[in-house]
Scaffold this motif. Sequence first.
Motif, PDB file in Angstrom:
ATOM      1  N   VAL A 196      -0.031   4.233  -2.255  1.00  0.00           N
ATOM      2  CA  VAL A 196       0.121   2.779  -2.387  1.00  0.00           C
ATOM      3  C   VAL A 196       0.943   2.214  -1.230  1.00  0.00           C
ATOM      4  CG1 VAL A 196       1.204   0.965  -3.780  1.00  0.00           C
ATOM      5  CG2 VAL A 196      -0.230   2.696  -4.878  1.00  0.00           C
ATOM      6  N   ALA A 197       2.007   2.895  -0.844  1.00  0.00           N
ATOM      7  CA  ALA A 197       2.828   2.444   0.282  1.00  0.00           C
ATOM      8  C   ALA A 197       2.103   2.773   1.588  1.00  0.00           C
ATOM      9  CB  ALA A 197       4.194   3.129   0.242  1.00  0.00           C
ATOM     10  N   SER A 198       1.731   1.729   2.327  1.00  0.00           N
ATOM     11  CA  SER A 198       0.908   1.916   3.522  1.00  0.00           C
ATOM     12  C   SER A 198       1.697   2.570   4.655  1.00  0.00           C
ATOM     13  CB  SER A 198       0.369   0.561   3.985  1.00  0.00           C
ATOM     14  OG  SER A 198      -0.464   0.716   5.106  1.00  0.00           O
ATOM     15  N   THR A 199       1.054   3.528   5.329  1.00  0.00           N
ATOM     16  CA  THR A 199       1.683   4.204   6.473  1.00  0.00           C
ATOM     17  C   THR A 199       0.718   4.201   7.666  1.00  0.00           C
ATOM     18  OG1 THR A 199       0.944   6.321   5.519  1.00  0.00           O
ATOM     19  CG2 THR A 199       3.239   5.667   5.121  1.00  0.00           C
ATOM     20  N   LYS A 200      -0.323   5.021   7.578  1.00  0.00           N
ATOM     21  CA  LYS A 200      -1.233   5.123   8.730  1.00  0.00           C
ATOM     22  C   LYS A 200      -2.021   3.829   8.951  1.00  0.00           C
ATOM     23  CE  LYS A 200      -5.026   7.348   6.158  1.00  0.00           C
ATOM     24  NZ  LYS A 200      -6.019   8.432   6.159  1.00  0.00           N
ATOM     25  N   ALA A 201      -2.284   3.073   7.882  1.00  0.00           N
ATOM     26  CA  ALA A 201      -2.980   1.793   8.056  1.00  0.00           C
ATOM     27  C   ALA A 201      -2.115   0.822   8.844  1.00  0.00           C
ATOM     28  CB  ALA A 201      -3.352   1.200   6.705  1.00  0.00           C
ATOM     29  N   GLN A 207      -5.487  -4.130   4.772  1.00  0.00           N
ATOM     30  CA  GLN A 207      -5.962  -2.742   4.719  1.00  0.00           C
ATOM     31  C   GLN A 207      -7.257  -2.660   3.924  1.00  0.00           C
ATOM     32  OE1 GLN A 207      -7.057   1.007   3.564  1.00  0.00           O
ATOM     33  NE2 GLN A 207      -6.169  -0.261   1.977  1.00  0.00           N
ATOM     34  N   SER A 208      -7.264  -3.265   2.730  1.00  0.00           N
ATOM     35  CA  SER A 208      -8.408  -3.126   1.830  1.00  0.00           C
ATOM     36  C   SER A 208      -9.540  -4.092   2.146  1.00  0.00           C
ATOM     37  CB  SER A 208      -7.961  -3.362   0.377  1.00  0.00           C
ATOM     38  OG  SER A 208      -7.571  -4.728   0.201  1.00  0.00           O
ATOM     39  N   GLY A 209      -9.189  -5.249   2.734  1.00  0.00           N
ATOM     40  CA  GLY A 209     -10.195  -6.280   2.955  1.00  0.00           C
ATOM     41  C   GLY A 209     -10.537  -7.063   1.700  1.00  0.00           C
ATOM     42  N   GLU A 210      -9.777  -6.851   0.631  1.00  0.00           N
ATOM     43  CA  GLU A 210     -10.029  -7.540  -0.641  1.00  0.00           C
ATOM     44  C   GLU A 210      -8.798  -8.301  -1.136  1.00  0.00           C
ATOM     45  OE1 GLU A 210     -12.984  -7.622  -1.845  1.00  0.00           O
ATOM     46  OE2 GLU A 210     -13.969  -5.991  -0.766  1.00  0.00           O
ATOM     47  N   ALA A 267       0.207  -2.009  -6.951  1.00  0.00           N
ATOM     48  CA  ALA A 267      -1.202  -1.604  -6.853  1.00  0.00           C
ATOM     49  C   ALA A 267      -1.564  -1.484  -5.372  1.00  0.00           C
ATOM     50  CB  ALA A 267      -2.092  -2.637  -7.514  1.00  0.00           C
ATOM     51  N   LYS A 268      -2.556  -0.665  -5.088  1.00  0.00           N
ATOM     52  CA  LYS A 268      -2.963  -0.462  -3.695  1.00  0.00           C
ATOM     53  C   LYS A 268      -3.602  -1.704  -3.112  1.00  0.00           C
ATOM     54  CE  LYS A 268      -3.531   1.790   0.093  1.00  0.00           C
ATOM     55  NZ  LYS A 268      -2.336   1.890   0.949  1.00  0.00           N
ATOM     56  N   SER A 269      -4.440  -2.354  -3.892  1.00  0.00           N
ATOM     57  CA  SER A 269      -5.132  -3.546  -3.416  1.00  0.00           C
ATOM     58  C   SER A 269      -4.820  -4.704  -4.359  1.00  0.00           C
ATOM     59  CB  SER A 269      -6.648  -3.303  -3.360  1.00  0.00           C
ATOM     60  OG  SER A 269      -7.319  -4.438  -2.862  1.00  0.00           O
TER      61      SER A 269
END
Length: 406
Positions: free
Chosen positions: A189-194, A139-142, A400-402
């Motif tokens: 933080v919990a991915s849904t639409k991605a 999602q983040s690319g990092e 954490a998100k990323s």
Amino acid sequence: MAILTKDSVRVTDFDGNVVEPDTQRITWDPIQAEKGGFKHFMLKEIYEQPRAVRDTVQGRVSLDTGKVYLDPMDISEEEFKSLTSIKIAACGTSWHAGLAGKYMLEQLARVPVDVDYASEFRYRDPVLSENDLLIVISQSGETADTIAAMREAKQAGCKVLAVCNVHGSMITREADGTILTHAGPEIGVASTKAFTAQMIALYLFALYLGEVRGNIDETRAKKLAQDLAELPLKIEQLLNDADSIEELSKEYFRSQDFLYLGRGINFPVALEGALKLKEISYIHAEGYPAGEMKHGPNALIDEKLPVVIINTKETGNEASELRYEKTHSNIVEVKSRDGIIISVLTEGDTMSSKVSSHVIEIPETSDLLGPVLSIVPLQLLSYHIAVRRGCDVDQPRNLAKSVTVE
């Protein structure tokens, strides 16, 4: 080094020499990063999924011909034709998208696919060749582990294709090609639409690869493209009928454990449904292949255990109907052991619905796109259970998100 003031941005190297940075325009609107009347970002992002699917598809597939158009990349059509295998490396929710993508790629492009946790990829000394393609999903690319897997593959001479939501991120800069998902900023933080956008990107690539390798004719391509075009409306239909999910959460928000079961392409949905619940509600949840029940998990079933079973089907698809019948037998097994059965079924189901404690219906779609619909009510169930338990839905503890460290 970047020195930011309210009037300017000044960029220098570490010796103080002024550097003229390259400018990239990000199409995200600041309003997208606001709650927009929703109680939480996660709920807003669940409801943004029809738009995320439309935006990821837009301009990439022709409904008249079924032909898919990918963004320009340093991987030629000839190189795609000569692939002998595909590897997918990702973490967490993106790994679940990769598992669903395996079914899409193997069925539409007829190429063998292996799916790895990116955190394990380079530690198993993978066998790679120049005729392999590595798909990295982030999602983040990092994501540090995914970047490490990508570099391992490139060192072995593999081409790398990225599926990513952030233009200009590390993964998109280093990959040979990128399919950008257009989900917009995801704050929760919990991915849904991605997650749904990643599955759509993989479906598009599977359709493209099937076309260039001669496995899909125009008639079938148009049918597959039409299925994709109808998906956003079906997600909207699910979201419009979401009140029953909130009612269901009232019965089970005090549960200590959940078991999620699925077979075939529904197995990644079971894994993702369990992950969403444990991430934000802190309830222990486990996703498992339905066919493996007799090999251990049957011991867990009692009258207190909610068992979520994904058992959708595509009418007229022989393999899908066979899978449905086999999973139905698992539902009967759970019922015979007094388990609580929450079934995700295709609208109009007349068999599994009769032996289920609760039924969540989704509109019928093709087998390969079923996970995009099946996951939506499971996201909502996790959300409402977490809210009732008083949890911080958008920022769960310890996460954490990323993930930028290994």
